[in-house]
Design an enzyme around this catalytic site. Structure first.
Site, PDB file in Angstrom:
ATOM      1  CG  ASP A 157      -1.839   0.986   1.004  1.00  0.00           C
ATOM      2  OD1 ASP A 157      -1.618   1.971   0.681  1.00  0.00           O
ATOM      3  OD2 ASP A 157      -2.469   0.784   2.065  1.00  0.00           O
TER       4      ASP A 157
ATOM      5  CG  ASN B  48      -8.650  13.466 -10.055  1.00  0.00           C
ATOM      6  OD1 ASN B  48      -9.102  14.791  -9.943  1.00  0.00           O
ATOM      7  ND2 ASN B  48     -10.065  12.796  -9.251  1.00  0.00           N
TER       8      ASN B  48
ATOM      9  N   GLY C 196      -9.340   5.461  -5.450  1.00  0.00           N
ATOM     10  CA  GLY C 196      -8.254   4.284  -5.901  1.00  0.00           C
ATOM     11  C   GLY C 196      -6.907   5.085  -4.586  1.00  0.00           C
ATOM     12  CB  VAL C 197      -3.398   5.701  -5.388  1.00  0.00           C
ATOM     13  CG1 VAL C 197      -2.374   6.487  -5.125  1.00  0.00           C
ATOM     14  CG2 VAL C 197      -2.654   4.273  -6.238  1.00  0.00           C
ATOM     15  CG  ASP C 198      -6.223  11.528  -5.356  1.00  0.00           C
ATOM     16  OD1 ASP C 198      -5.721  11.975  -5.205  1.00  0.00           O
ATOM     17  OD2 ASP C 198      -7.792  12.167  -6.532  1.00  0.00           O
TER      18      ASP C 198
ATOM     19  CB  SER D 280      -2.687   5.682 -16.263  1.00  0.00           C
ATOM     20  OG  SER D 280      -2.521   7.143 -16.669  1.00  0.00           O
ATOM     21  CB  THR D 281      -2.332   0.242 -14.312  1.00  0.00           C
ATOM     22  OG1 THR D 281      -1.966   0.335 -13.395  1.00  0.00           O
ATOM     23  CG2 THR D 281      -1.119   0.187 -15.260  1.00  0.00           C
TER      24      THR D 281
HETATM   25  P1  ADP Z   1      -5.721   6.423 -11.715  1.00  0.00           P
HETATM   26  O1  ADP Z   1      -6.772   6.536 -11.893  1.00  0.00           O
HETATM   27  O2  ADP Z   1      -4.472   6.405 -12.983  1.00  0.00           O
HETATM   28  O3  ADP Z   1      -5.669   4.740 -12.990  1.00  0.00           O
HETATM   29  P2  ADP Z   1      -6.541   4.193  -9.529  1.00  0.00           P
HETATM   30  O4  ADP Z   1      -5.873   4.931  -8.349  1.00  0.00           O
HETATM   31  O5  ADP Z   1      -7.193   4.291 -10.416  1.00  0.00           O
HETATM   32  O6  ADP Z   1      -5.824   5.328 -10.632  1.00  0.00           O
HETATM   33  O7  ADP Z   1      -4.990   3.138  -9.747  1.00  0.00           O
HETATM   34  C1  ADP Z   1      -3.670   3.514 -10.296  1.00  0.00           C
HETATM   35  C2  ADP Z   1      -3.173   1.942 -10.122  1.00  0.00           C
HETATM   36  O8  ADP Z   1      -3.391   1.952  -7.695  1.00  0.00           O
HETATM   37  C3  ADP Z   1      -3.730   0.501  -9.798  1.00  0.00           C
HETATM   38  O9  ADP Z   1      -3.129  -0.728 -10.674  1.00  0.00           O
HETATM   39  C4  ADP Z   1      -4.320   0.429  -8.681  1.00  0.00           C
HETATM   40  O10 ADP Z   1      -4.984  -1.255  -8.303  1.00  0.00           O
HETATM   41  C5  ADP Z   1      -3.333   0.795  -7.819  1.00  0.00           C
HETATM   42  N1  ADP Z   1      -4.181   1.053  -6.648  1.00  0.00           N
HETATM   43  C6  ADP Z   1      -5.124   1.572  -4.914  1.00  0.00           C
HETATM   44  N2  ADP Z   1      -4.815   1.493  -4.159  1.00  0.00           N
HETATM   45  C7  ADP Z   1      -3.489   1.311  -3.992  1.00  0.00           C
HETATM   46  C8  ADP Z   1      -2.920   2.175  -2.978  1.00  0.00           C
HETATM   47  N3  ADP Z   1      -3.250   2.068  -1.741  1.00  0.00           N
HETATM   48  N4  ADP Z   1      -1.534   1.385  -2.523  1.00  0.00           N
HETATM   49  C9  ADP Z   1      -0.807   1.613  -3.946  1.00  0.00           C
HETATM   50  N5  ADP Z   1      -1.386   1.305  -5.615  1.00  0.00           N
HETATM   51  C10 ADP Z   1      -2.675   1.568  -5.573  1.00  0.00           C
END
Ligand code: ADP
Length: 174
Positions: A10, A24, A32-34, A122-123
């Site tokens: 994480d 974004n 997601g990450v954000d 972006s994935t």
């Molecule tokens: P984007 O909108 O750029 O695609 P996302 O946050 O939706 O960004 O996803 C980017 C990647 O990060 C994906 O592969 C997702 O599985 C992964 N992800 C989501 N949450 C976390 C986290 N807490 N730590 C690391 N990676 C994460």
């Protein structure tokens, strides 16, 4: 020379100088990450993002660019927000995805960050195919950190992959 490390985990738990956020362009949070970064990092990060929107980035942060804020309560010093491109089957946006990694490293270098953690930009919600996203990420980070004369700024660049599938894709690309 900077070490490139892959890790399943994480991104909000990484004790590094700078953590990169797959933001974004609004800079005002998302999923997601954000979402995880703002939740765990607390309101200070959003406050700085709002200030950026009121000053330098009135129209939002453009795709492929990066900007830093505090990391709030995260075990890092800075969050570097970058806006990945949405995957398009009709248009090649890989230059924009490479730019996210390059610009994030440029900002990190300016801050003096020596350890940087990246997610797979972006994935997730933006739909970029994992294998291709991994190739672009690793190629760009290598170009920026492993070339002649580029070996001093960074100690470690860490890719933090959320699940096994992402970790496998990055391992294969490495
Ligand atoms: P984007 O909108 O750029 O695609 P996302 O946050 O939706 O960004 O996803 C980017 C990647 O990060 C994906 O592969 C997702 O599985 C992964 N992800 C989501 N949450 C976390 C986290 N807490 N730590 C690391 N990676 C994460």
């Amino acid at each position: 020379m900077a070490t490139i490390r892959l890790l399943r985990g994480d991104i909000t738990e990484q004790s590094v100088d700078a953590v990169v956020n797959a933001a974004n362009s609004s800079l005002l949070g998302g999923g997601g990450v954000d979402g995880a970064i703002h939740r765990r990092g607390g309101p200070e990060i959003l406050a700085e993002c709002r200030a950026l929107r009121a000053s330098r980035y009135r129209e939002g942060l453009p795709t492929g660019r990066a900007v830093a804020t505090t990391a709030g309560r995260l075990p890092a010093r800075w969050v570097i927000h970058t806006v990945g491109p949405v995957w398009s089957p009709a248009e090649d946006r890989s230059g924009q995805l490479a730019s996210c990694y390059r610009e994030s490293l440029r900002v990190a270098r300016e801050l003096g960050a020596r350890t940087v953690a990246f997610p797979a930009v972006s994935t997730g919600a933006y739909g970029w195919p994992l294998d291709d996203g991994a190739r672009i990420a690793l190629r760009t980070v290598r170009e920026e950190t492993q070339g002649p004369g580029k070996d001093e700024a960074f100690e470690e660049i860490r890719f933090v992959l959320f699940d096994q599938r992402a970790h496998d894709a990055f391992s294969a690309a490495l």
